[in-house]
Each structure stands twice: as structure tokens, then as C-alpha cells.
Design an enzyme around this catalytic site. Sequence first.
Site, short mmCIF file in Angstrom:
data_model
loop_
_atom_site.label_atom_id
_atom_site.label_comp_id
_atom_site.label_asym_id
_atom_site.label_seq_id
_atom_site.Cartn_x
_atom_site.Cartn_y
_atom_site.Cartn_z
N HIS A 245 4.22 -2.96 -8.15
CA HIS A 245 2.96 -3.57 -7.73
C HIS A 245 1.91 -2.47 -7.50
O HIS A 245 1.59 -2.13 -6.37
CB HIS A 245 3.22 -4.36 -6.45
CG HIS A 245 2.04 -5.12 -5.92
ND1 HIS A 245 0.89 -5.35 -6.64
CD2 HIS A 245 1.84 -5.72 -4.70
CE1 HIS A 245 0.03 -6.03 -5.90
NE2 HIS A 245 0.58 -6.26 -4.72
N CYS B 197 -1.50 -13.67 -4.20
CA CYS B 197 -1.94 -13.60 -2.81
C CYS B 197 -2.66 -12.28 -2.59
O CYS B 197 -2.40 -11.29 -3.28
CB CYS B 197 -0.76 -13.74 -1.87
SG CYS B 197 0.50 -12.45 -2.05
N CYS C 100 -5.25 -7.17 -3.61
CA CYS C 100 -4.22 -7.19 -4.66
C CYS C 100 -4.65 -7.99 -5.89
O CYS C 100 -4.10 -7.78 -6.97
CB CYS C 100 -2.92 -7.77 -4.11
SG CYS C 100 -2.14 -6.74 -2.85
#
Length: 389
Positions: free
Chosen positions: A345, A375, A91
Site C-alpha cells: 500500500h 477508505c 489513501c
Amino acid sequence: MRDAVVVEAVRTPIGKGKPNGSLAHVHAVELLAHTLRTLVERSGVDPALIDDVIGGTVDQVGEQAMNTTRYAVLSAGFPETVPATTVDRQCGSSQQAVHFAAQGVMSGAYDIAVACGVESMSRVPMWSNVRAGQDPFGPGVARRYPDGLIPQGISAELIAAEWSLTRERMDAFAISSHHRAAAAWSAGLFDAEVAPLDGVARDECVRPGSTPEILAGLRSAYHDPAFAERFPQIEWNVTAGNASPINDGAAAVLITSAETAARLGLRPLARLHSFAVTGSDPLLMLTGVVPATEKVLRRAGLTMDDIDLFEVNEAFAAVVLAWQQETGADLAKVNVHGGAIALGHPLGASGTRLTTTLVHAMRERGARYALQTMCEAGGLANAMILESV
């Protein structure tokens, strides 16, 4: 060592990562190419001057395989001489691209670089790069973690349990994200960063009508009898409402040295001040934002009180709330224009999406210092500090 500054930052609107999403008809290469074209158009920089384009993509398979960033550069119409590479830190892939681009400028290896990212989760679903029945971890990891690694949703549940985060608190945080994003759109605060594409001009997942009652009606997103037996402390409070959705989108950031910006008449939005990356427990997985924040503050010689704005990726409400409990951050300064729970996202794009939102928010609010952290799967995290100029 030279300063590295952000002189332009743009993103697409963010669509639902489903076949009926507003950007599902757009190939990932074209999503990214659109941000690259807009970046040079808005900045006025000759793309032939760009030393490198570093992009992030997570599921590098199918339509997102074969170094997506290179083909986005070509599709954008940049000269063939402009190089490009694609990186994967899950990510945090495009935040890592920002780190790499800035570090290249600071070292003198680059004068002008682009950090960017893309993910089309409607066309290349998450985990497309792992075939059914295959093991991406290998026997050494299996020996080290004999009970097995776990999905991120279970990690989020473990975080909620360890930090005593109630369903009501996580839902309230999610509602705030939607309301902040809706307010930012209403106030025109995203206009400077968003590059409309094919008639799509707004983020598709923002729900200004979110209420506690609506979110309370959602069921657990990750309940699993085997994990319930393994982790009896889990209360199963993570839902689709207090977690980020799946999305399509792209973002790009133009980074130069301060000297190059002055020579070309470019106005810096922010200076890239300090960087840190960390590893953490791959079971809790998503808590690396805490040590990453501590590490980047130490490197910068700053404290939490010095930071005016924070962007902490809202993969799950539990992640941001646990980070807040550990750091003592004022939530009024965190994700002030909403976060991934509302905006979306798109995995490989999220790092530069956060940077794009952050540098424009810094200018809008007169912030001196800002901190961004994300994260990442496998127990990883990136953090960086930006300073106004």
C-alpha cells in the site's frame, strides 16, 4: 457527454517502505517518471498530446514536495508544455486523480489525460509532513471532537469490534490475499501491468507461505493503554499480518475519450462509467467504502449482483470484511489477484494501482462491470464503476 476510457495502465513493482526495501534507492519522482515513460511507450501515444497529468501523493514534503507530478513529467522526458498537478485525498489520492482525469475527458476539457500516483515511504515516512508537537486539525475540530481523533489502527480495531470480526477471520482473509497474489504472479497475470525497474520485477511483500499458525503468533500492532480505557470494546486483534504494510511504488493510467482512442488506434481496456465520493464518521474513519459503494451503484443504476469484480483497498482486513458484511458482496469476486495486505500500500499510488490491476483483471476474466473503492483518512471514501468495451 463523452465516454472516458482507460487505454493503458501500468505500475512499478511494489517494494518494502523501509531503508532496505527493493526500491528504497529510487527517488519518488523517478518512481513516478518510470510509470509515465512506460505508459506512453506501451500505448504509443505522443506525450505532447497529453492535456494534463494528475497525480496523487499523500506525504507532500521533502522529496515528495513541490508538485511531485510536475517533476515526474519532466524527468520522464515529456515536453515542457505538458502540465501536471498533485492532489491529496489521503489513501485515495490517485483514485481521485482518476476521477478528475476522467471527468475532464467526459466534459470535453481534455482529450487525453494521465492519472497517476506515487509514494516512497522508505524515503518519506508516513507523517513526515506533520512536525512533532504540531496540530494539523485545528481548534474547531478539537471542539467538535473533544475526546480527540484517533489513529487509523484504532479505527480498524473499532471496526473489528463493531462488526464482530474475529482475529481468526481477519487472519484468514490476509492469508487469502497472499495466496491470490502469489497465484497471480505464478500465472503471469501481473506481467501486462508491471514495469520492472532497476532489476526489480516482482512485488516484495507477497508471502505465499503465510499460514494461520504464523499469523496467530503476531502480537497486536496498536495496543495502547489509553485507548484501551477509552474503548473497552476493542479486543486488539489487528496485527501487522492482517493490515497492509508500508511501501514504495507508483502507478499510472492513460485516459482518453472514446473518439480519441478510435482516432489514434488505441484499444480501450475499460470505460469509466460512474463515480462517487463520500464523507463518514472520522472516528470509525474507514467505513466510508460502504456508503460510497451504495452511492456509486445508485448513480450507475446497477446493483451488487451486476458487478463481476471488486477492488476494495485492503488497508486492513477489518475494512474489507465489514464492507462485505454490509454489502453482501461475494468475496470470491473481491481482490481476485490479491490486495494491499499482500501486494502493498504505497499510499499515493494505491488508487491507480488498484485501477491498473482491475482493468487488466477485467480483460483477463471477461468481466462486464467492476467496482473500485477505497477508505481514506479523515472519514472519506472514493468509489467508481468501470465497464468493459
